[in-house]
Design a protein around this motif. Structure first.
Motif, short mmCIF file in Angstrom:
data_model
loop_
_atom_site.label_atom_id
_atom_site.label_comp_id
_atom_site.label_asym_id
_atom_site.label_seq_id
_atom_site.Cartn_x
_atom_site.Cartn_y
_atom_site.Cartn_z
N GLU A 48 0.68 -1.06 0.10
CA GLU A 48 0.00 -0.03 -0.15
C GLU A 48 0.86 1.43 0.01
OE1 GLU A 48 -3.54 0.23 2.45
OE2 GLU A 48 -3.76 -1.76 2.30
N ALA A 49 1.95 1.36 0.73
CA ALA A 49 2.76 2.36 0.69
C ALA A 49 3.50 2.67 -0.61
CB ALA A 49 3.66 2.50 1.91
N TYR A 50 3.78 1.58 -1.13
CA TYR A 50 4.65 1.72 -2.36
C TYR A 50 3.54 2.27 -3.47
CZ TYR A 50 7.59 0.54 -6.53
OH TYR A 50 8.13 0.84 -7.72
N LEU A 51 2.39 1.78 -3.41
CA LEU A 51 1.23 2.25 -4.39
C LEU A 51 1.00 3.71 -4.24
CD1 LEU A 51 -1.19 -0.60 -4.27
CD2 LEU A 51 0.51 -0.07 -6.13
N ASP A 52 1.21 4.12 -3.09
CA ASP A 52 0.92 5.66 -2.93
C ASP A 52 2.05 6.55 -3.90
OD1 ASP A 52 -0.65 5.49 -0.73
OD2 ASP A 52 0.68 5.71 0.66
N ASN A 53 2.90 6.07 -4.53
CA ASN A 53 3.84 6.62 -5.36
C ASN A 53 3.24 6.77 -6.80
OD1 ASN A 53 6.13 6.89 -3.57
ND2 ASN A 53 6.23 4.55 -3.87
N TYR A 54 2.00 6.27 -6.97
CA TYR A 54 1.31 6.33 -8.37
C TYR A 54 -0.08 6.77 -8.05
CZ TYR A 54 5.48 3.61 -9.31
OH TYR A 54 6.85 3.37 -9.55
N LYS A 55 -0.51 7.82 -8.88
CA LYS A 55 -1.73 8.67 -8.82
C LYS A 55 -2.76 7.51 -9.39
CE LYS A 55 -0.36 13.15 -8.14
NZ LYS A 55 1.20 13.17 -8.10
N MET A 56 -2.95 6.36 -8.98
CA MET A 56 -4.05 5.31 -9.65
C MET A 56 -5.25 5.94 -9.26
SD MET A 56 -2.23 1.71 -9.51
CE MET A 56 -0.92 1.82 -8.65
N THR A 57 -6.38 5.40 -9.64
CA THR A 57 -7.64 5.36 -9.15
C THR A 57 -7.80 4.41 -8.11
OG1 THR A 57 -8.77 3.86 -10.65
CG2 THR A 57 -8.69 5.87 -11.30
N ASP A 58 -8.85 4.70 -7.09
CA ASP A 58 -9.12 3.87 -6.08
C ASP A 58 -9.42 2.21 -6.66
OD1 ASP A 58 -8.76 5.81 -4.20
OD2 ASP A 58 -10.95 6.20 -3.94
N GLU A 59 -10.29 2.33 -7.74
CA GLU A 59 -10.37 0.98 -8.38
C GLU A 59 -9.09 0.24 -8.85
OE1 GLU A 59 -13.41 2.84 -11.24
OE2 GLU A 59 -14.66 1.05 -10.28
N GLN A 60 -8.35 0.85 -9.43
CA GLN A 60 -6.99 0.46 -9.90
C GLN A 60 -6.25 -0.16 -8.88
OE1 GLN A 60 -5.84 3.94 -11.96
NE2 GLN A 60 -6.04 2.95 -14.20
N ARG A 61 -6.00 0.85 -7.86
CA ARG A 61 -5.33 0.30 -6.47
C ARG A 61 -5.82 -0.74 -5.97
NH1 ARG A 61 -2.06 3.74 -2.72
NH2 ARG A 61 -2.21 2.63 -0.90
N GLN A 62 -7.04 -1.00 -6.01
CA GLN A 62 -7.72 -2.21 -5.20
C GLN A 62 -7.61 -3.46 -6.20
OE1 GLN A 62 -9.18 -1.93 -1.96
NE2 GLN A 62 -8.65 -4.11 -2.27
N ALA A 63 -7.83 -3.04 -7.72
CA ALA A 63 -7.45 -4.54 -8.51
C ALA A 63 -6.02 -4.94 -8.31
CB ALA A 63 -7.90 -3.84 -10.02
N VAL A 64 -5.10 -3.90 -8.06
CA VAL A 64 -3.45 -4.30 -7.64
C VAL A 64 -3.48 -5.14 -6.41
CG1 VAL A 64 -1.08 -3.44 -7.08
CG2 VAL A 64 -2.46 -2.46 -9.11
#
Length: 135
Positions: A48-64
């Motif tokens: 989750e902290a690593y994903l903070d480096n990328y401005k993905m949508t909430d849906e994209q983030r959750q799919a990851v």
């Protein structure tokens, strides 16, 4: 607003085009970052902290986070980039295809060795809709 495209009628397929590329830019930047060992290590320590480096949508983030492979493509992921995430998890491309089709690795491999899936009944969404109506 994107124009309607004829190829959007292919059942079970997400075509990666310019619109999908724009939609998935940050998602794909995240995925391609996993080509470097230092990034894989950092991602593995705290996803989750690593994903903070990328401005993905909430849906994209959750799919990851869910490793929802088909949803990643629907949300603009490029299969070659999202496969970097799969490889990070120890999943090769054949295994990934088996997961994405719901067939599993061995059934997917057997289908491909036998020549692949027939295009009959798989060309247009309406063909799938008719099958569902018959069920």
């Amino acid at each position: 607003m994107a124009l309607k495209k004829d190829y959007e009628d292919i059942p079970g397929t997400f075509i990666f085009d310019a619109d999908k590329g724009r939609l998935g830019y940050q998602l794909n930047q995240f995925c391609i970052s996993l080509r470097l060992q230092k990034n894989r290590d950092t991602f593995g320590e705290n996803e989750e902290a690593y994903l903070d480096n990328y401005k993905m949508t909430d849906e994209q983030r959750q799919a990851v986070l869910d490793r929802d492979w088909n949803r990643l493509l629907e949300l603009g992921g490029n299969i070659y980039y999202t496969s970097k995430l799969a490889a990070n998890d120890g999943i090769n491309f054949q295994q990934l295809a088996g997961l994405m089709t719901g067939m599993g690795n061995e059934a997917y491999r057997a289908m491909m060795v036998a020549g692949g899936r027939s295009p009959e009944g798989n060309r247009y969404q309406s063909e799938w809709d008719e099958k569902e109506g018959d069920a």
